[in-house]
Design an enzyme around this catalytic site. Structure first.
Site, short mmCIF file in Angstrom:
data_model
loop_
_atom_site.label_atom_id
_atom_site.label_comp_id
_atom_site.label_asym_id
_atom_site.label_seq_id
_atom_site.Cartn_x
_atom_site.Cartn_y
_atom_site.Cartn_z
N SER A 219 0.83 -1.19 0.00
CA SER A 219 0.00 0.00 0.00
C SER A 219 0.87 1.26 0.00
CB SER A 219 -0.96 -0.05 1.19
OG SER A 219 -1.97 0.93 1.08
N ASP A 329 -8.64 -5.66 -5.87
CA ASP A 329 -8.25 -4.54 -5.02
C ASP A 329 -8.95 -3.28 -5.51
OD1 ASP A 329 -7.06 -2.60 -3.47
OD2 ASP A 329 -5.00 -3.32 -3.79
N HIS A 360 -6.82 -5.87 -1.22
CA HIS A 360 -5.64 -5.09 -0.83
C HIS A 360 -4.82 -5.91 0.17
CE1 HIS A 360 -3.55 -1.35 -1.04
NE2 HIS A 360 -3.66 -1.09 0.26
#
Length: 602
Positions: A219, A329, A360
């Site tokens: 991320s 995602d 994610h």
């Protein structure tokens, strides 16, 4: 199959030249079958902290910012062994502040329309000049699921707190140049190009490392490797970005539309900066700048977003890139990985990608042993220089819908070809979709926007006045979609502003509808991302919607569907209901990258 087993001979040779017995040489890394082996004891690792000077003053206090780092290195480095580094930078180590997002229930911007000059939606947001700070930094030891694995194989692990967070000074800039320079300065320190001091002010040298560095993270922590690699910094040999951003505009915008990351409706760069601002610096000025420059009013691309677009500098990347991303995602959407991957490939950068079926997520939670094996071989090749051939192996690893894994030479599938599918009447219920025209050249169908309706429910509904849906016949065999689906829509509007959303869906024989991918656009940006062009009610426009890249297999007997709607409750701004969109079927189509034949859809 050849096998390699070696010891760091340079260290041994150096010690022998001093007259010391060979037994005094520190243990070096061992390689077997092209991968570093676990020959070091992680429990005996050396831990230390330092503050690296960054050549930037993001909090405008007249002093260079300092980046707080924690180092964890094999004990053998105390006896003269130099090791490469796996480096994880993050704004999250000190935790997050609770910050309200922007309001999204508001009218869309249209030039000259009363009430459309501001609309920041900040009624539910904390005041822009509120100082959100949490003193004290990150005194506790930072850890990571990869740490023990890497230490055992002879890598040092370095953690760095981003500017504005924890014990680092400065202010957060949500992907901006200051943040990138701060993260880059740690690599400069590891290569003796930047100074560092300990908490007492004493100089700290990274004299235990080879200077060969990899960056890795998920991320935001995976985005920083992309940002730093795009500077071309010397010493960064590899990066592993997981669920990472390549362009911040595409995280908070979509083709001119203000669009949220999935699950975070109303978030933007200023909200994120407030959330990660956990040191005691006064960052009101910097965060106010983010609020102004991000431009939630028009959604246009500008210099602010260009600073945060790492694609612009893909030709500067020297590091070998192993990336991973979830096909489902919707936080950091698949476009982020796909466009970065394409740019790296075009610039001749060593590249490899893992696509998995989760969201994610770090693939260590999905396929731990094989993922760690892949990461280790990547680092062995690019940090240790062992010629293990990893760069010549299949570049794409893809998890299929049944959870099986396949390897392919490249992605998207080289055999994918674009198939145009044309809609035919009945879209308020379920119209047709086929390769051949159905005689609907003069047919126009209408939907009325209602942002309170969720897109998935509209797609699944047998009929609705709030969307138009078109489906192929049942597939006679599995059909694979690999790449980017685009919808070319001939639309007119009864108002001067509207959202446009397009979805690709899978309709099963039992009536279950599964969204495959979707995309959004602001028709006022039909000519350019950086320029709003007014729309005239009643006039028809060609509006293109590029959906998020995907790799999906439509099963036998299932129908492929195009769903056109206006606002998307979970992603777009939510204006009052009632805007009318008219779709000219004869001039509209959806282009699908397909592997194999679609004869059944003719």
């Amino acid at each position: 199959m050849w096998r390699v087993r070696t010891i760091l001979l340079a260290t041994v040779t150096a010690l022998l030249s001093t007259g010391l017995p060979a037994a005094a040489a520190p243990p070096g890394p061992v390689f077997d079958n092209g991968a570093a082996q676990p020959v070091f004891d992680p429990s005996s690792a050396i831990r230390e902290s330092a503050f690296v000077r960054a050549p930037v003053d993001s909090d405008h206090d007249g002093r260079s910012d300092r980046v707080h780092v924690q180092v964890v290195r094999p004990k053998a480095t105390e006896r003269g062994l130099d090791v490469p580094v796996v480096y994880r930078a993050s704004p999250y180590y000190a935790g997050l502040n609770d910050v309200a997002n922007h309001g999204v229930d508001r009218e869309l911007y249209a030039p000259g329309r009363p009430g459309s000059t501001s609309g920041s939606g900040r009624s539910s947001e904390r005041a822009g000049d509120e100082r959100l700070a949490m003193a004290g930094g990150s005194a506790a030891a930072i850890s990571w699921p990869y740490e023990e694995y890497l230490l055992a194989r002879g890598y040092a692990v370095v953690y760095a707190e981003s500017l504005g967070s924890g014990a680092s000074t400065g202010c957060p800039t949500s992907g901006g140049r200051n943040e990138t320079i701060g993260a880059r300065s740690v690599i400069d320190w590891l290569n003796s190009r930047a100074p560092a001091r300990d908490g007492a002010g004493n100089p700290v040298a990274a004299d235990w490392t080879t200077g060969e560095v990899a960056m890795m993270g998920v991320s935001y922590n995976g985005t920083l490797p992309n940002a730093v690699a795009a500077t071309g910094v010397e010493g960064l040999e590899a990066i592993v970005p997981i669920g990472a951003i390549s362009s911040w505009y595409d995280y908070y915008r979509a083709d001119g539309a203000v669009v949220a990351p999935g699950g975070y409706q109303g978030e933007d760069t200023d909200v994120l900066a407030k959330a990660v601002h956990t040191n005691d610096a006064d960052c009101r000025r910097e965060i106010a700048r983010l609020s102004a420059k991000q431009d939630r009013r028009t959604g246009d691309y500008n210099a602010f977003w260009d600073e945060r677009n790492y694609l612009d500098d893909a030709d500067e990347v020297e590091a070998a890139v192993l990336m991973a991303h979830g096909l489902n995602d919707w936080n950091v959407k698949t476009k982020q990985a796909a466009q970065w991957y394409e740019a790296l490939r075009e610039n001749g950068v060593a590249h490899k990608i893992w696509w998995h079926q989760s969201g994610h997520t770090d693939p260590i939670t999905l396929r731990k042993d094989e993922w760690l094996r892949t990461v280790n071989r990547w680092f062995t090749r690019y940090l240790h220089g062992v010629q293990n051939g990893v760069e010549r192996e299949s570049r794409a690893t893809i998890q299929r819908e049944d959870s099986s894994w396949t390897r392919e030479p490249e992605w998207p599938a080289p055999r994918a070809h674009e198939v145009p599918l044309k809609p035919s009447s009945g879209g308020d219920q379920r119209g047709g979709l086929s390769v051949s025209a159905r005689g609907d050249r003069d047919v126009t169908e209408v939907l009325r926007d209602d942002a309170s309706k969720r897109a998935e429910k509209l797609a699944a509904a047998p009929s609705s006045p709030h969307r138009l849906a078109y489906f192929t016949g049942p597939s006679a065999e599995p059909v694979r979609i690999s790449g980017t689906v685009s919808a070319d829509l001939a639309l007119s509007f009864d108002r001067r502003a509207a959202n446009v959303t397009a979805m690709l869906v899978d309709l099963a024989p039992d009536g279950t509808t599964t969204p495959i991918t979707r995309g959004w656009t602001d028709p006022q940006n039909r000519h350019s991302l950086d320029r709003t062009s007014p729309i005239r009610p009643g006039r028809q426009y060609r509006i293109g919607v590029r959906m998020m890249p995907d790799d999906y297999v439509l099963p036998t007997g299932h129908r492929l569907g195009l769903v056109v709607l206006s606002s998307d409750h979970e992603f777009t701004l939510r204006p009052d209901p009632g805007t009318r969109l008219s779709l000219d079927l004869g001039a509209s189509r959806v282009r699908v990258p397909v592997v194999g034949s679609v004869r059944q859809w003719r």
